[in-house]
Design an enzyme around this catalytic site. Structure first.
Site, PDB file in Angstrom:
ATOM      1  N   ASP A  93       0.883  -1.161   0.000  1.00 20.99           N
ATOM      2  CA  ASP A  93       0.000   0.000   0.000  1.00 20.99           C
ATOM      3  C   ASP A  93       0.921   1.211   0.000  1.00 20.99           C
ATOM      4  OD1 ASP A  93      -1.563   2.179   0.656  1.00 20.99           O
ATOM      5  OD2 ASP A  93      -2.968   0.977   1.839  1.00 20.99           O
ATOM      6  N   LYS A 152      -0.361   8.195 -19.022  1.00 20.39           N
ATOM      7  CA  LYS A 152      -1.206   9.367 -19.148  1.00 20.39           C
ATOM      8  C   LYS A 152      -2.550   9.119 -18.463  1.00 20.39           C
ATOM      9  CE  LYS A 152      -4.423   9.177 -21.930  1.00 20.39           C
ATOM     10  NZ  LYS A 152      -5.260   7.969 -21.879  1.00 20.39           N
ATOM     11  N   HIS A 182       0.789   5.802 -25.886  1.00 22.82           N
ATOM     12  CA  HIS A 182       1.001   4.576 -26.665  1.00 22.82           C
ATOM     13  C   HIS A 182       0.716   4.780 -28.156  1.00 22.82           C
ATOM     14  CE1 HIS A 182      -3.346   3.972 -26.092  1.00 22.82           C
ATOM     15  NE2 HIS A 182      -3.307   3.113 -27.087  1.00 22.82           N
ATOM     16  N   LYS A 186       2.579   3.103 -32.153  1.00 20.06           N
ATOM     17  CA  LYS A 186       1.868   2.349 -33.195  1.00 20.06           C
ATOM     18  C   LYS A 186       2.681   2.404 -34.484  1.00 20.06           C
ATOM     19  CE  LYS A 186      -2.740   3.146 -31.243  1.00 20.06           C
ATOM     20  NZ  LYS A 186      -3.369   1.869 -30.962  1.00 20.06           N
ATOM     21  N   GLU A 220     -14.004   4.986 -31.383  1.00 22.24           N
ATOM     22  CA  GLU A 220     -14.024   3.673 -30.716  1.00 22.24           C
ATOM     23  C   GLU A 220     -15.455   3.179 -30.684  1.00 22.24           C
ATOM     24  OE1 GLU A 220     -11.209   3.299 -27.239  1.00 22.24           O
ATOM     25  OE2 GLU A 220     -11.816   5.392 -27.097  1.00 22.24           O
ATOM     26  N   ASP A 239      -8.806  12.376 -21.786  1.00 16.45           N
ATOM     27  CA  ASP A 239      -8.432  10.981 -22.026  1.00 16.45           C
ATOM     28  C   ASP A 239      -7.790  10.795 -23.404  1.00 16.45           C
ATOM     29  OD1 ASP A 239      -8.511   8.172 -21.209  1.00 16.45           O
ATOM     30  OD2 ASP A 239     -10.046   7.903 -22.763  1.00 16.45           O
ATOM     31  N   HIS A 244      -3.328  11.776 -27.191  1.00 16.41           N
ATOM     32  CA  HIS A 244      -3.216  11.037 -28.455  1.00 16.41           C
ATOM     33  C   HIS A 244      -3.484  11.911 -29.685  1.00 16.41           C
ATOM     34  CE1 HIS A 244      -3.037   7.721 -25.787  1.00 16.41           C
ATOM     35  NE2 HIS A 244      -4.315   7.453 -25.696  1.00 16.41           N
ATOM     36  N   LYS A 343     -16.444   7.692 -28.030  1.00 12.71           N
ATOM     37  CA  LYS A 343     -16.720   6.303 -27.664  1.00 12.71           C
ATOM     38  C   LYS A 343     -18.100   5.943 -28.220  1.00 12.71           C
ATOM     39  CE  LYS A 343     -13.610   5.827 -23.853  1.00 12.71           C
ATOM     40  NZ  LYS A 343     -12.521   5.049 -24.447  1.00 12.71           N
TER      41      LYS A 343
HETATM   42  C1  BG6 Z   1      -6.378   5.067 -23.857  1.00 10.85           C
HETATM   43  C2  BG6 Z   1      -7.641   5.670 -23.315  1.00 10.85           C
HETATM   44  O1  BG6 Z   1      -5.285   5.937 -23.676  1.00 10.85           O
HETATM   45  O2  BG6 Z   1      -6.533   4.802 -25.246  1.00 10.85           O
HETATM   46  C3  BG6 Z   1      -8.828   4.751 -23.571  1.00 10.85           C
HETATM   47  O3  BG6 Z   1      -7.495   5.899 -21.921  1.00 10.85           O
HETATM   48  C4  BG6 Z   1      -8.914   4.382 -25.028  1.00 10.85           C
HETATM   49  O4  BG6 Z   1     -10.045   5.365 -23.141  1.00 10.85           O
HETATM   50  C5  BG6 Z   1      -7.567   3.871 -25.534  1.00 10.85           C
HETATM   51  O5  BG6 Z   1      -9.900   3.377 -25.161  1.00 10.85           O
HETATM   52  C6  BG6 Z   1      -7.591   3.676 -27.032  1.00 10.85           C
HETATM   53  O6  BG6 Z   1      -6.408   3.040 -27.424  1.00 10.85           O
HETATM   54  P1  BG6 Z   1      -6.351   2.164 -28.753  1.00 10.85           P
HETATM   55  O7  BG6 Z   1      -4.915   1.785 -28.878  1.00 10.85           O
HETATM   56  O8  BG6 Z   1      -7.262   0.990 -28.523  1.00 10.85           O
HETATM   57  O9  BG6 Z   1      -6.848   3.038 -29.854  1.00 10.85           O
END
Ligand code: BG6
Length: 494
Positions: A93, A152, A182, A186, A220, A239, A244, A343
């Site tokens: 913890d 992030k 991330h 890609k 998404e 987010d 991104h 989303k």
């Molecule tokens: C994340 C977000 O950083 O990226 C998520 O917190 C999102 O909400 C995700 O779903 C999307 O990543 P990817 O690689 O699936 O497009």
């Protein structure tokens, strides 16, 4: 990209070791790199969480996660056993000083601990980044070989991002801090850099003289699922857009660096973020759209609304954002960059579309058929690839019939090999100490500086996000945002 050395010994510690990100992304990525023989020979992976698990229990959980999250064909018994043997679990913890002793003992319990590269991956809430860093320092496990990885979002606004960066910066030098986005890992995103800078044909056209506008869509089909607790405090702006989408925008808009190196790319991205036209409250009202999904159908299935996913209807959090940005510099003056993410859209797709201007003069006045502006369509995911849309003459005698055609590059067919997941690339970069594809402190802060007035205007306006039907293309206002400028979304709606 910079190639740096793989160390001989590595202790890779994941805070949040039993969390969704660790089990779904990080451990499968480490497994795949280990399977390829790329992890340092002497690597231990230490999951840290509050769960009362011993090493055997953690290995069972990771074995199950690998089976769930990787295709059966990627699982090799020998490699799975090798990865599992690397695993340890420490129940801790963060706020209990005594718990840190066990981590200290484990990290010191190896031959030549002073020659070991330590990676601390903080897959936990950003509010904990500062105190975890401080504790690591106090127990004496941070040295010049150590690296810390921050997931992030870094903070929730500029002030909190500054506080997090200051707190982590008390312990780690900026060169040791890897802020992960991330999307930068890609394959198709890295290829954007290569397409722009390893070829000559685009560069003369890549400016306001020839480009009409740019569209960036990250859609998404999933809803917030189990992540409502986190998501409702973030929303699509924090987010997705702050990190991104703005990073994608940077890679499209940046100037060529002198070479692709650890600071040069980040220097150029920073200049783009700093050139974004700040939005006033009036701009926010006219140039941004926020939405929230209602019930609908996605992939033929009835799906719940955001309020139902969340369990209450007191939220004004947006699950969709569309906006019009401008990069105020010589190259891009006057070119709109339309960004959109949501989303529960019709399908999962991430795309960048560069729309070129129409020919300056109509050469085929008596032709039939339609002409569409040239477009370079970069498919970030899925079905990674690139299409260049052109106008061609339809074969046949008589007059001239024009027809849109495309030159297609599909990664899967052009390169018959598996595309690695972004985390595979990025985790190896951390282990090797290559920060090129990670966000530097000044980039994160510049992104918050641009985003914050939008968040403030939304928070202080009486309006709420526009509802949109799940399985659609977002609120009508997002369509109107472009129609008003005589344009339309080119991406997945077609
Ligand atoms: C994340 C977000 O950083 O990226 C998520 O917190 C999102 O909400 C995700 O779903 C999307 O990543 P990817 O690689 O699936 O497009």
């Amino acid at each position: 990209m910079d190639q740096t050395a793989v160390p001989d010994q590595c202790d890779f510690t994941v805070f949040g070791g039993t969390g969704d990100l660790a089990l779904r992304k990080l451990l499968p990525a480490l497994y795949l790199r280990d399977h390829e023989g790329q992890l340092p020979r002497d690597t231990r992976i230490i999951g840290v969480s509050r769960a009362e698990l011993d090493d055997a229990g953690y290995r069972d959980a990771v074995r199950a996660a690998l089976t769930t999250h990787l295709p059966a064909g990627d699982l090799d018994d020998g490699s799975v056993e090798r990865l599992l043997a690397r695993l340890h679990h420490v129940a801790l913890d963060v706020e209990h000083p005594d718990d840190w002793h066990q981590l200290h003992s484990l990290l010191k319990d190896r031959p030549a601990p002073e020659l070991t590269s330590r990676v601390f991956y903080l897959a936990v809430a950003p509010a904990l980044f500062g105190s975890i860093s401080r504790h690591l320092d106090e127990i004496g496990v941070v040295d010049e070989r150590s690296r810390v990885v921050l997931e992030k979002p870094i903070g929730k606004d500029l002030a909190s991002a500054l506080a997090v960066n200051d707190a982590v910066g008390q312990v780690f030098d900026e060169s040791q801090i890897f802020r992960i986005d991330h999307y930068l890992g890609k394959e198709s995103v890295q290829n954007l850099l290569v397409t722009r800078f390893a070829n000559t044909f685009l560069e003369p056209l890549w400016n306001s003289r020839w480009v009409d506008h740019v569209q960036i869509t990250v859609a998404e089909s999933l809803g917030v699922g189990e992540r409502g607790g986190y998501y409702d405090h973030a929303g699509a702006m924090r987010d997705m857009v702050q990190n991104h989408l703005l990073q994608l925008l940077c890679l499209v808009a940046m100037e060529p660096p002198t070479h692709v190196g650890r600071e040069t790319v980040r220097d150029e991205k920073l200049k783009v973020l700093q050139a974004l036209k700040p939005m006033t409250a009036e701009d926010v009202a006219s140039e941004t759209v926020r939405g929230r999904y209602d019930r609908g159908r996605v992939d033929g299935e009835e799906v719940a609304s955001y309020a139902e996913d969340l369990g209450h209807d007191d939220s004004a959090t947006e699950t969709f954002v569309a906006l019009r940005a401008e990069v105020q510099n010589w190259r891009w003056a006057g070119v709109p960059f339309y960004l959109r993410t949501g989303k529960r859209m019709a399908r999962r797709t991430s795309e960048i579309v560069v729309v070129f201007k129409a020919p300056p003069h109509a050469m085929f006045p008596h032709s039939e058929g339609v002409t569409e502006p040239n477009r370079l369509h970069i498919q970030v995911q899925p079905d990674e690839g690139m299409r260049l849309h052109l106008t061609a003459k339809e074969p046949g005698p008589g007059g001239i019939r024009l027809r849109p055609v495309s030159l297609d590059l599909n990664y899967a067919t052009a390169f018959a090999q598996r595309l690695p997941d972004a985390y595979e690339r990025l985790l190896m970069d951390v282990i090797k100490g290559n920060p090129t594809l990670f966000m530097r402190r000044d980039e994160v802060e510049a992104a918050w500086t641009w985003v914050e007035p939008i968040l403030t205007a939304w928070a202080t306006s009486p309006g709420r996000p526009d509802p949109y039907r799940a399985g659609g293309t977002g609120p009508d206002a997002a369509t109107a945002l472009l129609e008003r400028d005589g344009r339309s979304w080119q991406a997945h709606d077609r």
